[in-house]
Design a protein around this motif. Structure first.
Motif, PDB file in Angstrom:
ATOM      1  N   TYR A  70       0.851  -1.196   0.000  1.00  0.00           N
ATOM      2  CA  TYR A  70       0.000   0.000   0.000  1.00  0.00           C
ATOM      3  C   TYR A  70       0.884   1.242   0.000  1.00  0.00           C
ATOM      4  CZ  TYR A  70       1.117  -0.122   4.989  1.00  0.00           C
ATOM      5  OH  TYR A  70       1.776  -0.168   6.186  1.00  0.00           O
ATOM      6  N   GLY A  71       0.289   2.336  -0.444  1.00  0.00           N
ATOM      7  CA  GLY A  71       1.058   3.576  -0.500  1.00  0.00           C
ATOM      8  C   GLY A  71       2.085   3.592  -1.608  1.00  0.00           C
ATOM      9  N   VAL A  72       1.912   2.746  -2.646  1.00  0.00           N
ATOM     10  CA  VAL A  72       2.839   2.723  -3.781  1.00  0.00           C
ATOM     11  C   VAL A  72       2.469   3.869  -4.721  1.00  0.00           C
ATOM     12  CG1 VAL A  72       3.774   1.338  -5.661  1.00  0.00           C
ATOM     13  CG2 VAL A  72       3.033   0.223  -3.540  1.00  0.00           C
ATOM     14  N   ASN A  73       3.436   4.658  -5.104  1.00  0.00           N
ATOM     15  CA  ASN A  73       3.147   5.895  -5.835  1.00  0.00           C
ATOM     16  C   ASN A  73       2.584   5.663  -7.225  1.00  0.00           C
ATOM     17  OD1 ASN A  73       4.019   7.563  -3.702  1.00  0.00           O
ATOM     18  ND2 ASN A  73       6.152   7.357  -4.334  1.00  0.00           N
ATOM     19  N   ASN A  74       3.134   4.712  -7.965  1.00  0.00           N
ATOM     20  CA  ASN A  74       2.682   4.497  -9.337  1.00  0.00           C
ATOM     21  C   ASN A  74       2.956   3.064  -9.759  1.00  0.00           C
ATOM     22  OD1 ASN A  74       5.527   4.464 -10.260  1.00  0.00           O
ATOM     23  ND2 ASN A  74       5.427   6.669  -9.812  1.00  0.00           N
ATOM     24  N   LYS A  75       2.514   2.726 -10.976  1.00  0.00           N
ATOM     25  CA  LYS A  75       2.640   1.366 -11.477  1.00  0.00           C
ATOM     26  C   LYS A  75       4.103   0.952 -11.638  1.00  0.00           C
ATOM     27  CE  LYS A  75      -0.218  -1.899 -13.040  1.00  0.00           C
ATOM     28  NZ  LYS A  75      -1.021  -1.641 -14.243  1.00  0.00           N
ATOM     29  N   GLN A  76       4.937   1.895 -12.052  1.00  0.00           N
ATOM     30  CA  GLN A  76       6.348   1.569 -12.234  1.00  0.00           C
ATOM     31  C   GLN A  76       7.004   1.204 -10.905  1.00  0.00           C
ATOM     32  OE1 GLN A  76       8.050   1.273 -15.209  1.00  0.00           O
ATOM     33  NE2 GLN A  76       9.535   0.341 -13.830  1.00  0.00           N
ATOM     34  N   ASP A  77       6.668   1.939  -9.846  1.00  0.00           N
ATOM     35  CA  ASP A  77       7.211   1.603  -8.526  1.00  0.00           C
ATOM     36  C   ASP A  77       6.740   0.215  -8.091  1.00  0.00           C
ATOM     37  OD1 ASP A  77       8.480   4.001  -8.422  1.00  0.00           O
ATOM     38  OD2 ASP A  77       7.083   4.958  -7.031  1.00  0.00           O
ATOM     39  N   LEU A  78       5.475  -0.109  -8.371  1.00  0.00           N
ATOM     40  CA  LEU A  78       4.954  -1.427  -8.024  1.00  0.00           C
ATOM     41  C   LEU A  78       5.729  -2.517  -8.744  1.00  0.00           C
ATOM     42  CD1 LEU A  78       2.890  -3.310  -6.703  1.00  0.00           C
ATOM     43  CD2 LEU A  78       1.350  -2.834  -8.612  1.00  0.00           C
ATOM     44  N   GLU A  79       5.981  -2.329 -10.043  1.00  0.00           N
ATOM     45  CA  GLU A  79       6.699  -3.349 -10.806  1.00  0.00           C
ATOM     46  C   GLU A  79       8.153  -3.457 -10.367  1.00  0.00           C
ATOM     47  OE1 GLU A  79       6.054  -2.777 -14.949  1.00  0.00           O
ATOM     48  OE2 GLU A  79       3.885  -3.088 -14.787  1.00  0.00           O
ATOM     49  N   ASN A  80       8.730  -2.372  -9.931  1.00  0.00           N
ATOM     50  CA  ASN A  80      10.084  -2.440  -9.373  1.00  0.00           C
ATOM     51  C   ASN A  80      10.111  -3.311  -8.122  1.00  0.00           C
ATOM     52  OD1 ASN A  80      11.107  -0.769 -11.367  1.00  0.00           O
ATOM     53  ND2 ASN A  80      10.880   1.110 -10.144  1.00  0.00           N
ATOM     54  N   ILE A  81       9.090  -3.172  -7.289  1.00  0.00           N
ATOM     55  CA  ILE A  81       9.004  -4.004  -6.084  1.00  0.00           C
ATOM     56  C   ILE A  81       8.819  -5.468  -6.466  1.00  0.00           C
ATOM     57  CG2 ILE A  81       7.658  -4.478  -3.999  1.00  0.00           C
ATOM     58  CD1 ILE A  81       6.898  -1.505  -3.958  1.00  0.00           C
ATOM     59  N   LEU A  82       7.955  -5.740  -7.431  1.00  0.00           N
ATOM     60  CA  LEU A  82       7.704  -7.116  -7.858  1.00  0.00           C
ATOM     61  C   LEU A  82       8.968  -7.746  -8.432  1.00  0.00           C
ATOM     62  CD1 LEU A  82       4.216  -6.588  -9.537  1.00  0.00           C
ATOM     63  CD2 LEU A  82       4.672  -7.598  -7.297  1.00  0.00           C
ATOM     64  N   ASN A  83       9.699  -6.994  -9.251  1.00  0.00           N
ATOM     65  CA  ASN A  83      10.953  -7.512  -9.801  1.00  0.00           C
ATOM     66  C   ASN A  83      11.987  -7.763  -8.706  1.00  0.00           C
ATOM     67  OD1 ASN A  83      10.612  -7.766 -12.678  1.00  0.00           O
ATOM     68  ND2 ASN A  83      10.448  -5.535 -12.784  1.00  0.00           N
ATOM     69  N   ARG A  84      12.005  -6.876  -7.706  1.00  0.00           N
ATOM     70  CA  ARG A  84      12.937  -7.072  -6.599  1.00  0.00           C
ATOM     71  C   ARG A  84      12.611  -8.351  -5.839  1.00  0.00           C
ATOM     72  NH1 ARG A  84      12.266  -2.548  -4.042  1.00  0.00           N
ATOM     73  NH2 ARG A  84      11.281  -3.180  -2.087  1.00  0.00           N
ATOM     74  N   ILE A  85      11.318  -8.628  -5.643  1.00  0.00           N
ATOM     75  CA  ILE A  85      10.933  -9.866  -4.965  1.00  0.00           C
ATOM     76  C   ILE A  85      11.364 -11.078  -5.772  1.00  0.00           C
ATOM     77  CG2 ILE A  85       8.966 -11.252  -4.190  1.00  0.00           C
ATOM     78  CD1 ILE A  85       7.525  -8.642  -3.520  1.00  0.00           C
ATOM     79  N   LEU A  86      11.177 -11.033  -7.088  1.00  0.00           N
ATOM     80  CA  LEU A  86      11.579 -12.155  -7.931  1.00  0.00           C
ATOM     81  C   LEU A  86      13.085 -12.407  -7.860  1.00  0.00           C
ATOM     82  CD1 LEU A  86       9.430 -11.567 -11.144  1.00  0.00           C
ATOM     83  CD2 LEU A  86       9.155 -13.393  -9.472  1.00  0.00           C
ATOM     84  N   HIS A  87      13.858 -11.354  -7.742  1.00  0.00           N
ATOM     85  CA  HIS A  87      15.323 -11.492  -7.728  1.00  0.00           C
ATOM     86  C   HIS A  87      15.881 -11.793  -6.334  1.00  0.00           C
ATOM     87  CE1 HIS A  87      16.239 -10.398 -11.876  1.00  0.00           C
ATOM     88  NE2 HIS A  87      15.290  -9.462 -11.801  1.00  0.00           N
ATOM     89  N   LEU A  88      15.020 -11.762  -5.300  1.00  0.00           N
ATOM     90  CA  LEU A  88      15.512 -11.988  -3.941  1.00  0.00           C
ATOM     91  C   LEU A  88      16.152 -13.352  -3.771  1.00  0.00           C
ATOM     92  CD1 LEU A  88      12.760 -10.511  -1.560  1.00  0.00           C
ATOM     93  CD2 LEU A  88      15.089  -9.679  -1.904  1.00  0.00           C
ATOM     94  N   PHE A  89      15.709 -14.332  -4.534  1.00  0.00           N
ATOM     95  CA  PHE A  89      16.102 -15.717  -4.275  1.00  0.00           C
ATOM     96  C   PHE A  89      16.980 -16.272  -5.380  1.00  0.00           C
ATOM     97  CE2 PHE A  89      11.713 -14.727  -3.038  1.00  0.00           C
ATOM     98  CZ  PHE A  89      11.917 -14.621  -1.674  1.00  0.00           C
ATOM     99  N   GLU A  90      17.641 -15.376  -6.156  1.00  0.00           N
ATOM    100  CA  GLU A  90      18.510 -15.838  -7.225  1.00  0.00           C
ATOM    101  C   GLU A  90      19.741 -16.544  -6.683  1.00  0.00           C
ATOM    102  OE1 GLU A  90      19.350 -12.464  -9.639  1.00  0.00           O
ATOM    103  OE2 GLU A  90      17.703 -12.888 -11.023  1.00  0.00           O
ATOM    104  N   ASP A  91      20.236 -16.080  -5.538  1.00  0.00           N
ATOM    105  CA  ASP A  91      21.381 -16.762  -4.925  1.00  0.00           C
ATOM    106  C   ASP A  91      20.980 -18.160  -4.496  1.00  0.00           C
ATOM    107  OD1 ASP A  91      22.784 -14.450  -5.264  1.00  0.00           O
ATOM    108  OD2 ASP A  91      22.358 -13.694  -3.253  1.00  0.00           O
TER     109      ASP A  91
END
Length: 386
Positions: A286-307
């Motif tokens: 919640y409190g995400v400013n725009n769609k691009q910020d949301l997708e940045n968060i989603l991509n960050r979650i996907l990359h969290l477990f690459e190691d």
């Protein structure tokens, strides 16, 4: 071991009430004995006023003790006991030289008042009595102390009050600390998932329902994320459930440390990340400013477990699939929003895993109304494969 500690904490958390109940009982029984004893002596000596006061106080205290044992509530019983004890202390202070009593009884009376009461109540009552005693022996009638010198009486009375109140204070602090530990333990059991340390489903849903209402008219983006570990069943089957639990704990730790889970306004941690069931997790962003910020968060979650997962089993890289539902565009209540995110997550899995999909709502030309699509018809408005 944890169950044993929990039981001990529960017992100690109830210590304040049980101690107070027993203290009031013991002090009442001792006071009853002395009141009726001295009431009888006053009758023999024809001191009818003192006899009437002592016997009346004994009757009131007897009724108070009866109600205490019947209802098990000691708050009112304590006040009645303290009132009678202070009345007797005042009589000894003002009329001790003229009756059967002795000024020495003031000391146990004050100690009983302090230990039978809560710390603050005992402190106020004891200070009030000390002030009255000081004024009496210094300015009204110094002869009431009898063979004792005024200074010796006052110093000993103040020293007794200081020692008893100090002891009562530290006992009160210790019990408060034990009760806080017990409350925190109960809160953890009720609100937190014991394996991962994240919020459990119940606490997440309770919190999220209120949060959605707060964000209903917000200009920022609110999104429900449904997360599932790819191929988790094969991890359990290959390495066992113990390793599977460690993987869940590892994923939970990464989520907690890399995704915001506290309110920006209050800086307090919330229940926005939760273990939903098995290897399924939910996040309310919640409190995400725009769609691009949301997708940045989603991509960050996907990359969290690459190691690679750091463990002796050498499981390798972990992958997750994410389903995203927007509020209130896709659903206006928590249950529907969760269903939409769940469907979107299954779409991400069916289309190759290790990606995120938005939920898509489409118009049904047959029913002429908006309906939620089936899993097979969820359209990936956006997906990302690391």
């Amino acid at each position: 071991m944890s169950n044993l500690v929990g039981r001990r904490l529960q017992e100690m958390a109830a210590l304040r009430a049980s101690r107070k109940h027993k203290m009031v009982q013991i002090c009442s029984i001792v006071a009853l004995t002395m009141l009726f004893l001295y009431g009888g002596l006053h009758l023999i000596q024809n001191n009818l006023v003192f006899a009437l006061i002592d016997i009346s106080s004994g009757i009131i205290l007897s009724l108070n003790l009866f109600l205490l044992n019947k209802k098990q509530h000691s708050n009112h019983a304590t006040l009645v006991l303290c009132g009678i004890l202070l009345l007797q202390g005042g009589m000894l202070l003002f009329y001790g030289g003229h009756g059967a009593g002795s000024l020495i009884w003031i000391y146990p009376i004050i100690a009983a008042v302090i230990f039978a009461s809560e710390f603050r109540t005992g402190l106020v009552l004891s200070i009030l009595f000390c002030v009255i005693a000081t004024v009496t022996v210094l300015f009204i009638d110094p002869s009431v102390v009898g063979d004792l010198t005024v200074s010796r009486f006052l110093v000993s009375l103040l020293a007794l009050c200081l020692l008893c109140n100090t002891s009562s204070y530290y006992y009160d602090q210790a019990v408060n600390y034990i009760q806080s530990l017990y409350r925190e333990g109960i809160e953890d059991l009720a609100y937190m998932d014991q394996l991962t340390g994240l919020a459990n489903r119940w606490s997440f849903e309770s919190w999220a329902s209120e949060k959605l209402e707060e964000e209903r008219d917000s200009k920022t983006i609110t999104a429900m994320i449904f997360l599932d570990i790819d191929n988790f069943k094969s991890i359990n089957d290959t390495y066992g459930h113990e390793v599977g639990d460690k993987v869940l704990q590892y994923l939970s730790s990464r989520l907690k440390n890399n995704v915001r889970n506290k309110d920006r306004k209050t800086e307090k941690h919330d229940y926005s990340i939760a273990r939903f069931a098995g290897d399924e997790f939910v996040l309310l962003l919640y409190g995400v400013n725009n769609k691009q910020d949301l997708e940045n968060i989603l991509n960050r979650i996907l990359h969290l477990f690459e190691d690679c997962y750091q463990g002796p089993e050498k499981i390798g890289k972990l992958a997750v699939s994410l389903g995203v539902a927007l509020y209130p565009e896709d659903a206006t209540n928590l249950a529907e929003l969760t269903r939409c995110a769940d469907k979107a997550m299954y779409s991400a899995k069916h289309n190759g895993k290790n990606q995120f999909h938005y939920y898509h709502r489409k118009e049904s030309t047959i029913e002429k109304k908006t309906t939620l699509t089936n899993v097979d018809n969820v359209t990936p408005l956006k997906h990302r494969t690391p």
